[in-house]
Each structure stands twice: as structure tokens, then as C-alpha cells.
Design a protein around this motif. Sequence first.
Motif, PDB file in Angstrom:
ATOM      1  N   SER A  91       5.745   5.359   4.380  1.00 22.59           N
ATOM      2  CA  SER A  91       5.169   5.189   5.719  1.00 22.59           C
ATOM      3  C   SER A  91       3.948   6.069   5.952  1.00 22.59           C
ATOM      4  N   TRP A  92       3.718   7.043   5.100  1.00 21.19           N
ATOM      5  CA  TRP A  92       2.546   7.908   5.255  1.00 21.19           C
ATOM      6  C   TRP A  92       1.328   7.345   4.543  1.00 21.19           C
ATOM      7  N   ASN A  93       1.513   6.306   3.752  1.00 19.25           N
ATOM      8  CA  ASN A  93       0.389   5.668   3.074  1.00 19.25           C
ATOM      9  C   ASN A  93      -0.303   4.713   4.040  1.00 19.25           C
ATOM     10  N   ASP A  94      -1.490   4.306   3.674  1.00 18.99           N
ATOM     11  CA  ASP A  94      -2.237   3.375   4.521  1.00 18.99           C
ATOM     12  C   ASP A  94      -2.691   2.191   3.683  1.00 18.99           C
ATOM     13  N   ASP A  95      -1.722   1.513   3.065  1.00 14.45           N
ATOM     14  CA  ASP A  95      -2.070   0.361   2.244  1.00 14.45           C
ATOM     15  C   ASP A  95      -1.042  -0.751   2.454  1.00 14.45           C
ATOM     16  N   VAL A  96      -1.454  -1.951   2.149  1.00 14.85           N
ATOM     17  CA  VAL A  96      -0.633  -3.143   2.377  1.00 14.85           C
ATOM     18  C   VAL A  96       0.627  -3.127   1.523  1.00 14.85           C
ATOM     19  N   GLU A  97       0.534  -2.638   0.292  1.00 14.15           N
ATOM     20  CA  GLU A  97       1.700  -2.630  -0.594  1.00 14.15           C
ATOM     21  C   GLU A  97       2.809  -1.743  -0.023  1.00 14.15           C
ATOM     22  N   SER A  98       2.439  -0.595   0.524  1.00 11.97           N
ATOM     23  CA  SER A  98       3.442   0.303   1.112  1.00 11.97           C
ATOM     24  C   SER A  98       4.096  -0.352   2.327  1.00 11.97           C
ATOM     25  N   LEU A  99       3.283  -0.949   3.187  1.00 14.86           N
ATOM     26  CA  LEU A  99       3.836  -1.626   4.361  1.00 14.86           C
ATOM     27  C   LEU A  99       4.755  -2.763   3.942  1.00 14.86           C
ATOM     28  N   ASN A 100       4.351  -3.548   2.956  1.00 17.81           N
ATOM     29  CA  ASN A 100       5.200  -4.649   2.485  1.00 17.81           C
ATOM     30  C   ASN A 100       6.506  -4.142   1.890  1.00 17.81           C
ATOM     31  N   GLY A 101       6.461  -3.012   1.189  1.00 15.76           N
ATOM     32  CA  GLY A 101       7.681  -2.420   0.643  1.00 15.76           C
ATOM     33  C   GLY A 101       8.645  -2.007   1.737  1.00 15.76           C
ATOM     34  N   ILE A 102       8.098  -1.480   2.831  1.00 21.24           N
ATOM     35  CA  ILE A 102       8.931  -1.079   3.968  1.00 21.24           C
ATOM     36  C   ILE A 102       9.492  -2.319   4.669  1.00 21.24           C
ATOM     37  N   LEU A 103       8.633  -3.287   4.936  1.00 18.04           N
ATOM     38  CA  LEU A 103       9.061  -4.491   5.661  1.00 18.04           C
ATOM     39  C   LEU A 103      10.106  -5.287   4.871  1.00 18.04           C
ATOM     40  N   ALA A 104      10.029  -5.247   3.547  1.00 22.84           N
ATOM     41  CA  ALA A 104      11.024  -5.947   2.722  1.00 22.84           C
ATOM     42  C   ALA A 104      12.418  -5.391   2.979  1.00 22.84           C
ATOM     43  N   GLU A 105      12.513  -4.101   3.238  1.00 14.76           N
ATOM     44  CA  GLU A 105      13.821  -3.470   3.437  1.00 14.76           C
ATOM     45  C   GLU A 105      14.430  -3.791   4.802  1.00 14.76           C
ATOM     46  N   LEU A 106      13.662  -4.400   5.695  1.00 16.00           N
ATOM     47  CA  LEU A 106      14.235  -4.832   6.976  1.00 16.00           C
ATOM     48  C   LEU A 106      15.258  -5.949   6.765  1.00 16.00           C
ATOM     49  N   SER A 107      15.235  -6.603   5.593  1.00 16.30           N
ATOM     50  CA  SER A 107      16.225  -7.633   5.299  1.00 16.30           C
ATOM     51  C   SER A 107      17.257  -7.168   4.291  1.00 16.30           C
TER      52      SER A 107
END
Length: 174
Positions: A91-107
Motif C-alpha cells: 500500500s505504500w507503493n504508487d504503482d498499478v501492480e501493487s494496487l492490483n495485488g491488494i485488490l485481488a485479496e479483496l476476494s
Amino acid sequence: MISSRKSLAAGVLLLLAALLLPWGIQRFSSTPREESGAAPAVGRAASIRPPTKLLAVDPGLPAPQLSPHPTGSAEHRAWLRDRGEALLDLSWNDDVESLNGILAELSNPDPEVRASALAATLNFGSRDAIPRLQAVALATEDPLERKNLQDAAEHLKLPSLTEVLAKRKQATGK
């Protein structure tokens, strides 16, 4: 003007507390006997939420990571802690891959991983997460978790301090 900033800050803190309180209570309410890997105390077994079914995964996101350890084991608890820390680090990164990795875990089927992913999504602070939060909220059966997801999406819709200051600067012409 100062009171509105204080009110906004208090509101944000209250929202974060409301989102993280159920997760924190569940995470830190175990007894020392349970931490040692022994069987849960009588009466506590019903309060442990088992992993739920895997929610539909967005084809643009990676698959959520699943624990290789049995639910309730000491290894599983350690894996959950490590996964939560990894999501917070992302969450401290500012890139799409990090955000996608986080959002994937919502499921993720594990509710603790989903709670960590929600906290990391809020920490990341990107409005790009709003559609995924809303989609997962619609697919979530647990009313409290659904509300937390919807509240997080609403929180991300709020203007940032930078945006408010820029708008104020434009309005005053200074």
C-alpha cells in the motif's frame, strides 16, 4: 475553517476505526492457549469465522494468495500476519501492480486477509479502487463486511487535502 479540518480529520479517523475495529477485535482476542497452537477454548470455536467461498475474481487482477496451512493452525496464523504485513507494504507503493495485488485479496476466502486488503486499499488511497470495492461489496454476503466495503469506496471518493487546497487557491486567486 480550522474546525472543518478538525471535523474532517475526526471523521476520517472514525471511519478507519469503524472499518478496522471488527478485524482488530477478532485478531487480538485470542487467548494465550490458542496462540500456542492448542485447541481453542470451549465456547470460542463458534466465534472463529471460517474462510468463506472465493468471490469472483476480476480477470484483470491476479488470483488471491491462499494459505498453504490448515485453518486455525499456528502456521496459518503466522501466514495471515505475514500476508497482512505484505499487503500493508504494497500500500505504500504508487504503482498499478501493487494496487492490483491488494485488490485481488479483496476476494480471498479468508476474512482476515480481506480485512487486511481493505485496510491496505484505504492506505493506498487510489480512486481506481472504487469500482472493485463496489463490485466486491455487491458480491459479499456478510452485511458488516459489505458496509465496510461501501464505506471504504465512499471514503476514497472524498477530495484529498491537496485538491481542497488547490481549489481554495483557485477561488481566492492567490
